[in-house]
Design a protein around this motif. Sequence first.
Motif, PDB file in Angstrom:
ATOM      1  N   ARG A 166       0.832  -1.209   0.000  1.00 28.35           N
ATOM      2  CA  ARG A 166       0.000   0.000   0.000  1.00 28.35           C
ATOM      3  C   ARG A 166       0.863   1.255   0.000  1.00 28.35           C
ATOM      4  O   ARG A 166       0.613   2.207  -0.737  1.00 28.35           O
ATOM      5  CB  ARG A 166      -0.912  -0.010   1.233  1.00 28.35           C
ATOM      6  CG  ARG A 166      -1.891   1.172   1.283  1.00 28.35           C
ATOM      7  CD  ARG A 166      -2.590   1.239   2.611  1.00 28.35           C
ATOM      8  NE  ARG A 166      -1.636   1.550   3.678  1.00 28.35           N
ATOM      9  CZ  ARG A 166      -1.868   1.370   4.967  1.00 28.35           C
ATOM     10  NH1 ARG A 166      -2.991   0.826   5.361  1.00 28.35           N
ATOM     11  NH2 ARG A 166      -0.964   1.694   5.863  1.00 28.35           N
TER      12      ARG A 166
ATOM     13  N   LEU B 225       2.328   2.033  -3.415  1.00 26.94           N
ATOM     14  CA  LEU B 225       1.347   2.603  -4.340  1.00 26.94           C
ATOM     15  C   LEU B 225       1.052   4.055  -3.995  1.00 26.94           C
ATOM     16  O   LEU B 225       0.909   4.903  -4.885  1.00 26.94           O
ATOM     17  CB  LEU B 225       0.047   1.782  -4.273  1.00 26.94           C
ATOM     18  CG  LEU B 225       0.090   0.394  -4.921  1.00 26.94           C
ATOM     19  CD1 LEU B 225      -1.161  -0.394  -4.561  1.00 26.94           C
ATOM     20  CD2 LEU B 225       0.215   0.505  -6.432  1.00 26.94           C
TER      21      LEU B 225
ATOM     22  N   LYS C 264       3.899   6.598  -5.105  1.00 27.89           N
ATOM     23  CA  LYS C 264       4.197   6.749  -6.527  1.00 27.89           C
ATOM     24  C   LYS C 264       3.487   7.925  -7.186  1.00 27.89           C
ATOM     25  O   LYS C 264       3.886   8.366  -8.266  1.00 27.89           O
ATOM     26  CB  LYS C 264       3.852   5.447  -7.272  1.00 27.89           C
ATOM     27  CG  LYS C 264       4.853   4.327  -7.029  1.00 27.89           C
ATOM     28  CD  LYS C 264       6.229   4.712  -7.510  1.00 27.89           C
ATOM     29  CE  LYS C 264       7.252   3.620  -7.294  1.00 27.89           C
ATOM     30  NZ  LYS C 264       8.585   3.985  -7.769  1.00 27.89           N
TER      31      LYS C 264
ATOM     32  N   LEU D  33      -4.526   4.952 -10.997  1.00 29.91           N
ATOM     33  CA  LEU D  33      -4.797   4.290  -9.723  1.00 29.91           C
ATOM     34  C   LEU D  33      -5.991   3.351  -9.847  1.00 29.91           C
ATOM     35  O   LEU D  33      -5.997   2.246  -9.277  1.00 29.91           O
ATOM     36  CB  LEU D  33      -5.056   5.342  -8.652  1.00 29.91           C
ATOM     37  CG  LEU D  33      -5.185   4.833  -7.218  1.00 29.91           C
ATOM     38  CD1 LEU D  33      -3.859   4.250  -6.749  1.00 29.91           C
ATOM     39  CD2 LEU D  33      -5.627   5.961  -6.288  1.00 29.91           C
TER      40      LEU D  33
ATOM     41  N   ILE E 101      -4.598   0.321 -11.725  1.00 31.26           N
ATOM     42  CA  ILE E 101      -3.598  -0.421 -10.944  1.00 31.26           C
ATOM     43  C   ILE E 101      -4.256  -1.204  -9.815  1.00 31.26           C
ATOM     44  O   ILE E 101      -3.976  -2.391  -9.620  1.00 31.26           O
ATOM     45  CB  ILE E 101      -2.527   0.542 -10.389  1.00 31.26           C
ATOM     46  CG1 ILE E 101      -1.646   1.055 -11.530  1.00 31.26           C
ATOM     47  CG2 ILE E 101      -1.663  -0.159  -9.341  1.00 31.26           C
ATOM     48  CD1 ILE E 101      -0.726   2.184 -11.119  1.00 31.26           C
ATOM     49  N   THR E 102      -5.144  -0.549  -9.064  1.00 30.58           N
ATOM     50  CA  THR E 102      -5.809  -1.255  -7.958  1.00 30.58           C
ATOM     51  C   THR E 102      -6.712  -2.373  -8.477  1.00 30.58           C
ATOM     52  O   THR E 102      -6.806  -3.442  -7.858  1.00 30.58           O
ATOM     53  CB  THR E 102      -6.626  -0.283  -7.094  1.00 30.58           C
ATOM     54  OG1 THR E 102      -7.532   0.467  -7.917  1.00 30.58           O
ATOM     55  CG2 THR E 102      -5.707   0.668  -6.342  1.00 30.58           C
TER      56      THR E 102
ATOM     57  N   VAL F 202      -5.708   1.655  -0.093  1.00 35.65           N
ATOM     58  CA  VAL F 202      -4.899   2.501  -0.977  1.00 35.65           C
ATOM     59  C   VAL F 202      -5.745   3.641  -1.541  1.00 35.65           C
ATOM     60  O   VAL F 202      -5.368   4.814  -1.490  1.00 35.65           O
ATOM     61  CB  VAL F 202      -4.303   1.673  -2.134  1.00 35.65           C
ATOM     62  CG1 VAL F 202      -3.599   2.579  -3.132  1.00 35.65           C
ATOM     63  CG2 VAL F 202      -3.354   0.613  -1.594  1.00 35.65           C
TER      64      VAL F 202
END
Length: 494
Positions: free
Chosen positions: A139, A142, A145, A152, A155-156, A179
């Motif tokens: 977490r 992420l 970044k 996001l 990605i999640t 996240v």
Amino acid sequence: MLTTCNSRQRPRRPAWWSGTLVLAVLALLFSPFAHAVTGELDLTTTSVGFLAVAIFVLAYALVMAEEKIHMRKSKPVLVAAGIIWSLIGWVYVQNGMSADSEHAFRETLLEFTELMLFLLVAMTYINAMEERRVFDALRSWLVRKGFSYRALFWITGVLAFMISPIADNLTTALLMCAVVTKVAEGDKRFINLACINIVVAANAGGAFSPFGDITTLMVWQAGLIKFYEFFELLVPSLVNYLIPAVVMSAFIKNRKPDSVQEDVWLKRGARRIILLFLLTVATAVACHTLLHLPPVLGMMTGLGYLQFFGFFLRRTLPRSLEKKRTRYSQRGDWKKLESLGSVVPFDVFNRVARAEWDTLLFFYGVVMCVGGLGFMGYLGLLSEALYTGWDATWANIALGVISAVIDNIPVMFAVLTMQPDMSHGHWLLITLTAGVGGSLLSIGSAAGVALMGQARGNYTFMGHLRWAPVIALGYVASVVTHLWLNAGSFAVYG
């Protein structure tokens, strides 16, 4: 769905959900356990049978009222299980057939015990990785970044799809939600969309792995689908996730959130525990595939791996702390040096204690209740109505939709208990639909219910419902993909 959140943080179902008697009746019809036996006496038209049904409906209504009455869901089903089997025992004693009811109870209990021990080991490993800060580190990476909202979102979602086959869909969803809420704090619209995407992705990812969800685990342990055969559902599951994700991502503004700094260090042994978990999974698969023994044997052996490693961590802790103190002092890293004062020795049994026992006991209650109702003959009636009156394809698709209302675990239990005569393709189909059907509503899966609690006020039932048509499009597309891609498996029986 393997549950790992602490019971004090465990989200509760919405209060309105408990008010619908129809749902309670459906829960009765579609609740249950693998390989339950049917008794010699048909009790479906007797006062004892009706009383057992009424008790189970009442117990399940109390489960659904958990939010309002603040009573753990295991309590009513544990009592109901005791009453139902007591009624069965009384009837069979009166007819001089007590050995039959005793055998049926033991068979049902054995099936649950295998599942419970399997889940307990998986929960222990997940809790151990959480304690070693594996998920916190992911977490943190992420968050640091500084991805855009759209990045996001993807990605999640992709990580949820990739991690859930190993770590289970609930744990994965909670991690990814943490996240999103951390990075996009205050942006309710984005958090709602991202949470929907995470729920769909986690459920889809869990559908093609024996370890991704309790329903897939049950099918694997029942011996109906081999370990490698689950991967035939990979493409349909991917379609189920991607279609709604593509549509929803078009409604996300491509801007960057405020940067957030968060540094997390893995605790000693974290990477080795991950490797031990993978070794445990491999051991379970080998036991089932090569030795034709229950996979729980491999999982319990894996618990031994973790205990030995925990012993090693405790014995070597003083020497490790001394080395780190020397190294951090030479570097002048006072922050890390200060953190050494709060180091707690690793204890496997603390990880076991943190398992979600309320959930495990709830499973016991449901399994024993429906095992009793199946022994009375009710599931035989349901099997005839569903799989004789309907085509197996439509029955399995309908059960997937029903799982959005009732939860997929009872639905899969019922199908396994009924053991309809279906092709390999149809068993894959019910595994797929029961796994991803819960994504249609926020209350349809443990991942959805958990995120409503974790992202309270941002991710809601109505917020999810607005995107239900898009999710349904993914559901239909995944079913069509399976029917087309795995068409040959529908001719294979046994």
